[in-house]
Structure formats: C-alpha cells, structure tokens
Design a protein around this motif. Sequence first.
Motif, PDB file in Angstrom:
ATOM      1  N   MET A  93       0.836  -1.171   0.000  1.00 21.88           N
ATOM      2  CA  MET A  93       0.000   0.000   0.000  1.00 21.88           C
ATOM      3  C   MET A  93       0.886   1.242   0.000  1.00 21.88           C
ATOM      4  N   VAL A  94       0.459   2.245  -0.785  1.00 13.46           N
ATOM      5  CA  VAL A  94       1.234   3.478  -0.893  1.00 13.46           C
ATOM      6  C   VAL A  94       0.403   4.682  -0.468  1.00 13.46           C
ATOM      7  N   ARG A  95       1.117   5.723  -0.077  1.00 13.68           N
ATOM      8  CA  ARG A  95       0.508   7.019   0.187  1.00 13.68           C
ATOM      9  C   ARG A  95       1.009   7.936  -0.928  1.00 13.68           C
ATOM     10  N   ILE A  96       0.097   8.650  -1.529  1.00 12.40           N
ATOM     11  CA  ILE A  96       0.442   9.515  -2.652  1.00 12.40           C
ATOM     12  C   ILE A  96       0.163  10.961  -2.261  1.00 12.40           C
ATOM     13  N   GLU A  97       1.157  11.800  -2.448  1.00 11.75           N
ATOM     14  CA  GLU A  97       1.031  13.221  -2.130  1.00 11.75           C
ATOM     15  C   GLU A  97       1.183  14.018  -3.414  1.00 11.75           C
ATOM     16  N   ILE A  98       0.296  14.981  -3.603  1.00  8.65           N
ATOM     17  CA  ILE A  98       0.365  15.845  -4.784  1.00  8.65           C
ATOM     18  C   ILE A  98       0.570  17.280  -4.324  1.00  8.65           C
ATOM     19  N   ASP A  99       1.598  17.909  -4.853  1.00  7.92           N
ATOM     20  CA  ASP A  99       1.894  19.297  -4.545  1.00  7.92           C
ATOM     21  C   ASP A  99       1.083  20.170  -5.499  1.00  7.92           C
ATOM     22  N   HIS A 100      -0.035  20.700  -5.004  1.00  4.63           N
ATOM     23  CA  HIS A 100      -0.892  21.520  -5.862  1.00  4.63           C
ATOM     24  C   HIS A 100      -0.258  22.859  -6.211  1.00  4.63           C
ATOM     25  N   GLY A 101       0.782  23.239  -5.515  1.00  3.34           N
ATOM     26  CA  GLY A 101       1.538  24.427  -5.883  1.00  3.34           C
ATOM     27  C   GLY A 101       2.348  24.223  -7.151  1.00  3.34           C
ATOM     28  N   ARG A 102       2.605  22.961  -7.485  1.00  2.00           N
ATOM     29  CA  ARG A 102       3.370  22.620  -8.700  1.00  2.00           C
ATOM     30  C   ARG A 102       2.483  22.096  -9.831  1.00  2.00           C
ATOM     31  N   CYS A 103       1.414  21.384  -9.480  1.00  2.00           N
ATOM     32  CA  CYS A 103       0.596  20.686 -10.479  1.00  2.00           C
ATOM     33  C   CYS A 103       0.035  21.661 -11.510  1.00  2.00           C
ATOM     34  N   VAL A 104       0.260  21.339 -12.799  1.00  2.00           N
ATOM     35  CA  VAL A 104      -0.231  22.173 -13.893  1.00  2.00           C
ATOM     36  C   VAL A 104      -1.375  21.500 -14.649  1.00  2.00           C
ATOM     37  N   GLY A 105      -1.796  20.329 -14.208  1.00  2.00           N
ATOM     38  CA  GLY A 105      -2.971  19.676 -14.773  1.00  2.00           C
ATOM     39  C   GLY A 105      -2.804  19.133 -16.180  1.00  2.00           C
ATOM     40  N   ASN A 106      -1.619  18.643 -16.513  1.00  2.00           N
ATOM     41  CA  ASN A 106      -1.439  18.124 -17.875  1.00  2.00           C
ATOM     42  C   ASN A 106      -2.022  16.727 -18.056  1.00  2.00           C
ATOM     43  N   ALA A 107      -2.390  16.061 -16.972  1.00  2.00           N
ATOM     44  CA  ALA A 107      -3.133  14.790 -16.985  1.00  2.00           C
ATOM     45  C   ALA A 107      -2.324  13.551 -17.354  1.00  2.00           C
ATOM     46  N   MET A 108      -1.008  13.636 -17.349  1.00  2.00           N
ATOM     47  CA  MET A 108      -0.219  12.430 -17.615  1.00  2.00           C
ATOM     48  C   MET A 108      -0.505  11.360 -16.557  1.00  2.00           C
ATOM     49  N   CYS A 109      -0.655  11.778 -15.301  1.00  2.00           N
ATOM     50  CA  CYS A 109      -0.930  10.803 -14.241  1.00  2.00           C
ATOM     51  C   CYS A 109      -2.308  10.169 -14.424  1.00  2.00           C
ATOM     52  N   VAL A 110      -3.290  10.976 -14.819  1.00  2.00           N
ATOM     53  CA  VAL A 110      -4.644  10.463 -15.039  1.00  2.00           C
ATOM     54  C   VAL A 110      -4.638   9.448 -16.178  1.00  2.00           C
ATOM     55  N   ALA A 111      -3.870   9.708 -17.230  1.00  2.00           N
ATOM     56  CA  ALA A 111      -3.789   8.789 -18.366  1.00  2.00           C
ATOM     57  C   ALA A 111      -3.061   7.501 -17.991  1.00  2.00           C
ATOM     58  N   THR A 112      -2.062   7.591 -17.123  1.00  2.00           N
ATOM     59  CA  THR A 112      -1.240   6.435 -16.773  1.00  2.00           C
ATOM     60  C   THR A 112      -1.883   5.562 -15.703  1.00  2.00           C
ATOM     61  N   ALA A 113      -2.528   6.171 -14.736  1.00  2.00           N
ATOM     62  CA  ALA A 113      -3.159   5.429 -13.628  1.00  2.00           C
ATOM     63  C   ALA A 113      -4.556   6.017 -13.379  1.00  2.00           C
ATOM     64  N   PRO A 114      -5.492   5.766 -14.290  1.00  2.00           N
ATOM     65  CA  PRO A 114      -6.804   6.425 -14.235  1.00  2.00           C
ATOM     66  C   PRO A 114      -7.692   6.030 -13.055  1.00  2.00           C
ATOM     67  N   ARG A 115      -7.405   4.925 -12.409  1.00  2.00           N
ATOM     68  CA  ARG A 115      -8.200   4.548 -11.236  1.00  2.00           C
ATOM     69  C   ARG A 115      -7.621   5.135  -9.955  1.00  2.00           C
ATOM     70  N   VAL A 116      -6.448   5.738 -10.059  1.00  2.00           N
ATOM     71  CA  VAL A 116      -5.802   6.367  -8.904  1.00  2.00           C
ATOM     72  C   VAL A 116      -5.994   7.879  -8.937  1.00  2.00           C
ATOM     73  N   PHE A 117      -5.785   8.485 -10.093  1.00  2.00           N
ATOM     74  CA  PHE A 117      -5.788   9.941 -10.219  1.00  2.00           C
ATOM     75  C   PHE A 117      -7.003  10.438 -10.994  1.00  2.00           C
ATOM     76  N   ALA A 118      -7.435  11.631 -10.647  1.00  2.00           N
ATOM     77  CA  ALA A 118      -8.484  12.342 -11.381  1.00  2.00           C
ATOM     78  C   ALA A 118      -8.192  13.828 -11.220  1.00  2.00           C
ATOM     79  N   HIS A 119      -8.863  14.630 -12.031  1.00  2.00           N
ATOM     80  CA  HIS A 119      -8.725  16.081 -11.894  1.00  2.00           C
ATOM     81  C   HIS A 119      -9.809  16.622 -10.982  1.00  2.00           C
ATOM     82  N   ASN A 120      -9.444  17.625 -10.179  1.00  2.00           N
ATOM     83  CA  ASN A 120     -10.435  18.309  -9.358  1.00  2.00           C
ATOM     84  C   ASN A 120     -11.030  19.464 -10.160  1.00  2.00           C
ATOM     85  N   GLU A 121     -11.824  20.293  -9.508  1.00  2.00           N
ATOM     86  CA  GLU A 121     -12.486  21.409 -10.193  1.00  2.00           C
ATOM     87  C   GLU A 121     -11.508  22.451 -10.720  1.00  2.00           C
ATOM     88  N   ASN A 122     -10.286  22.429 -10.220  1.00  2.00           N
ATOM     89  CA  ASN A 122      -9.244  23.349 -10.699  1.00  2.00           C
ATOM     90  C   ASN A 122      -8.346  22.718 -11.754  1.00  2.00           C
TER      91      ASN A 122
END
Length: 75
Positions: free
Chosen positions: A1-30
């Motif tokens: 089991m892993v813990r995943i941390e996302i730095d929203h100060g850095r995230c630019v929303g290019n969606a590479m993570c969503v494309a690679t692991a779509p059941r783990v990542f999604a985009h929020n309203e921002n």
Amino acid sequence: MVRIEIDHGRCVGNAMCVATAPRVFAHNENRQSTVVDPDGDPEGAVLEAAGNCPVSAIRVVDAETGRCLFPRADG
C-alpha cells in the motif's frame, strides 16, 4: 500500500498521471490532480505516473515503512 502526495503548488494539470493510472488519479475542479484511490492501479503504474509528471508534483511513499518510493533519494 502506498501514500500519494500531490503538490498543488506545482501541479499544472497536464493529466499524464490520469492517463497512466486512471483509477488512482483524477482532476479536481481546478484541473489539478487528486488521488481518488491510492490502490486503484498497480504500484508500478503509480510510480510510472509520478515519473511522467513534467513538474515533479507527485510523491509516492510506502504507507507501512514511510520510505519514499518516488522520487528516489538514491537515483
């Protein structure tokens, strides 16, 4: 089991993570990545998603040991 941390100060929303692991990542309203289920995809896909992030906004930690899996301190 892993813990995943996302730095929203850095995230630019290019969606590479969503494309690679779509059941783990999604985009929020921002249009920034969020974690919906840290165990939704295999650990290898999560690590690949973190590695594909162009702004290094994703950190993956072993939930049991606290050891950082990505980015790796040893290279």
